[in-house]
Design an enzyme around this catalytic site. Structure first.
Site, PDB file in Angstrom:
ATOM      1  CG  HIS A 136     -70.557  20.659  40.405  1.00 45.68           C
ATOM      2  ND1 HIS A 136     -71.690  20.567  41.180  1.00 45.68           N
ATOM      3  CD2 HIS A 136     -70.595  19.613  39.551  1.00 45.68           C
ATOM      4  CE1 HIS A 136     -72.374  19.501  40.793  1.00 45.68           C
ATOM      5  NE2 HIS A 136     -71.725  18.905  39.813  1.00 45.68           N
ATOM      6  N   GLY A 177     -78.574  14.658  39.587  1.00 46.15           N
ATOM      7  CA  GLY A 177     -78.937  13.767  40.687  1.00 46.15           C
ATOM      8  C   GLY A 177     -80.436  13.527  40.808  1.00 46.15           C
ATOM      9  CD  GLU A 202     -72.399  19.023  35.558  1.00 50.64           C
ATOM     10  OE1 GLU A 202     -72.435  17.791  35.534  1.00 50.64           O
ATOM     11  OE2 GLU A 202     -71.945  19.663  36.512  1.00 50.64           O
ATOM     12  CD  GLU A 262     -73.771  18.551  43.559  1.00 44.64           C
ATOM     13  OE1 GLU A 262     -72.632  18.141  43.843  1.00 44.64           O
ATOM     14  OE2 GLU A 262     -74.579  17.891  42.877  1.00 44.64           O
ATOM     15  CB  SER A 290     -79.957  12.315  35.313  1.00 47.42           C
ATOM     16  OG  SER A 290     -80.291  12.816  36.586  1.00 47.42           O
ATOM     17  CG  ASN A 325     -68.380  15.499  40.505  1.00 43.05           C
ATOM     18  OD1 ASN A 325     -67.678  15.349  41.511  1.00 43.05           O
ATOM     19  ND2 ASN A 325     -69.278  16.465  40.389  1.00 43.05           N
ATOM     20  CD1 TRP A 326     -65.881   9.288  41.139  1.00 46.84           C
ATOM     21  CD2 TRP A 326     -64.399   8.741  42.725  1.00 46.84           C
ATOM     22  NE1 TRP A 326     -65.021   8.363  40.608  1.00 46.84           N
ATOM     23  CE2 TRP A 326     -64.101   8.004  41.559  1.00 46.84           C
ATOM     24  CE3 TRP A 326     -63.591   8.558  43.846  1.00 46.84           C
ATOM     25  CZ2 TRP A 326     -63.037   7.105  41.492  1.00 46.84           C
ATOM     26  CZ3 TRP A 326     -62.527   7.673  43.786  1.00 46.84           C
ATOM     27  CH2 TRP A 326     -62.251   6.948  42.617  1.00 46.84           C
ATOM     28  CE  LYS A 327     -72.340  15.193  41.752  1.00 46.10           C
ATOM     29  NZ  LYS A 327     -73.731  15.581  41.537  1.00 46.10           N
ATOM     30  N   GLY A 356     -72.051  11.983  37.617  1.00 41.61           N
ATOM     31  CA  GLY A 356     -72.049  11.920  39.077  1.00 41.61           C
ATOM     32  C   GLY A 356     -72.373  10.502  39.548  1.00 41.61           C
ATOM     33  N   GLY A 357     -73.643  10.276  39.873  1.00 42.05           N
ATOM     34  CA  GLY A 357     -74.070   8.997  40.455  1.00 42.05           C
ATOM     35  C   GLY A 357     -73.557   7.773  39.695  1.00 42.05           C
TER      36      GLY A 357
HETATM   37  P1  PGA Z   1     -75.424  13.179  38.228  1.00 41.76           P
HETATM   38  O1  PGA Z   1     -74.407  14.379  38.566  1.00 41.76           O
HETATM   39  O2  PGA Z   1     -74.836  12.401  37.096  1.00 41.76           O
HETATM   40  O3  PGA Z   1     -75.522  12.374  39.506  1.00 41.76           O
HETATM   41  O4  PGA Z   1     -76.728  13.812  37.861  1.00 41.76           O
HETATM   42  C1  PGA Z   1     -73.728  15.063  37.549  1.00 41.76           C
HETATM   43  C2  PGA Z   1     -72.832  16.127  38.140  1.00 41.76           C
HETATM   44  O5  PGA Z   1     -73.191  16.746  39.146  1.00 41.76           O
HETATM   45  O6  PGA Z   1     -71.719  16.379  37.620  1.00 41.76           O
END
Ligand code: PGA
Length: 262
Positions: free
Chosen positions: A99, A177, A171, A101, A217, A11-13, A238-239
């Site tokens: 998600h 994050g 999640e 966010e 994470s 997930n590149w956000k 994500g990251g």
């Molecule tokens: P993260 O994000 O790996 O940066 O914690 C995961 C996600 O939001 O899908």
């Protein structure tokens, strides 16, 4: 061997440029071309979907193209929104819904998430349904209750025969994050409870077939221990999905874990 093929999504956000995203996806697709035993997708920002999709096609894609969100409405006066048919037109195969966010920053409700899940599955696309508790909910002892509510709400009126196209992503919001991942045992516990909710809704066969992936994470250093849990079927990253080496290593961990058995 685990009976469910693991799934790993990047997930590149709201990150990358057209050029850095193109480079990233080339690296990922090339490195994973011959890695089997894991399904992989990337979720670039909307403006880059067509370009990233073209690169994946050139590489005869083991890596699938995903989108980070979609509007629940089919078309019309919804400025700024993107419909499932537009995503299909761009060769998207899989879409995230709910998600954290989007739930907690943008304000999506359980009802909107349910409408999005139905729009995605109804269009013949695969869906990653994201659920998870906040830190306050966890500290109040409500984590399982919140996950159960989000799963039941999101799957309202979703027929059993569409469930093979749905993956649940657990999640926990406090792990996203932050660098603080859930322990493998905590993830296993949450996943097993979510599987029980699926069993209550659809029976044991669907519950056993549905993949439940962990997000929050995940890094190359902790991925294998989390993926080795019997009810963890991969991850949403994500990251660490923004670096070829990290993402490829995480996808390989999922494949290795599937081969090693549970
Ligand atoms: P993260 O994000 O790996 O940066 O914690 C995961 C996600 O939001 O899908």
């Amino acid at each position: 061997m685990k009976s469910r093929t693991p799934f790993v999504g990047g997930n590149w956000k709201m990150n990358t440029t057209l050029s850095s995203g193109s480079e990233l996806v080339r690296g990922v697709a090339d490195a994973l071309a011959r890695v089997s035993q894991v399904d992989v997708a990337v979720f670039p920002p909307f403006p880059y979907l067509v370009a990233i999709g073209a690169i994946l096609r050139e590489r005869h894609g083991r890596v699938r193209l995903g989108a980070q969100d979609v509007c629940q409405e089919p078309d019309g006066a919804f400025t700024g929104e993107v419909s499932v048919s537009m995503l299909k037109d761009c060769a998207v195969r899989i879409v995230l819904a709910g998600h954290s966010e989007r739930r907690h920053v943008i304000g999506e409700t359980d009802k909107m998430v349910n409408q999005k899940v139905k729009a995605i599955l109804g269009a013949g696309l695969d869906c990653i349904l994201c659920v998870g508790e906040t830190l306050a909910q966890r500290e109040a002892g409500q984590a399982n209750q919140v996950n159960e509510r989000q799963v039941r709400a999101a799957l309202t009126q979703v027929p059993e025969d569409q469930m093979e196209h749905l993956v649940v992503a657990y999640e926990p919001v406090w792990a996203i994050g932050t660098g603080h991942n859930a322990s493998p045992e905590d993830a296993q516990d949450a996943h097993a409870k979510i599987r029980l909710v699926l069993e209550d809704l659809y029976g044991p066969r669907v519950a056993q077939q549905t993949r439940i992936i962990y997000g929050g994470s995940v890094k190359s250093a902790n991925a294998r221990a989390i993926f080795d849990q019997p009810d963890v079927d991969g991850g949403l990253i994500g990251g660490a999905s923004l670096k070829v080496g990290d993402f490829v290593s995480i996808a390989r961990s999922a494949a290795d874990s599937a081969n090693a058995g549970d």
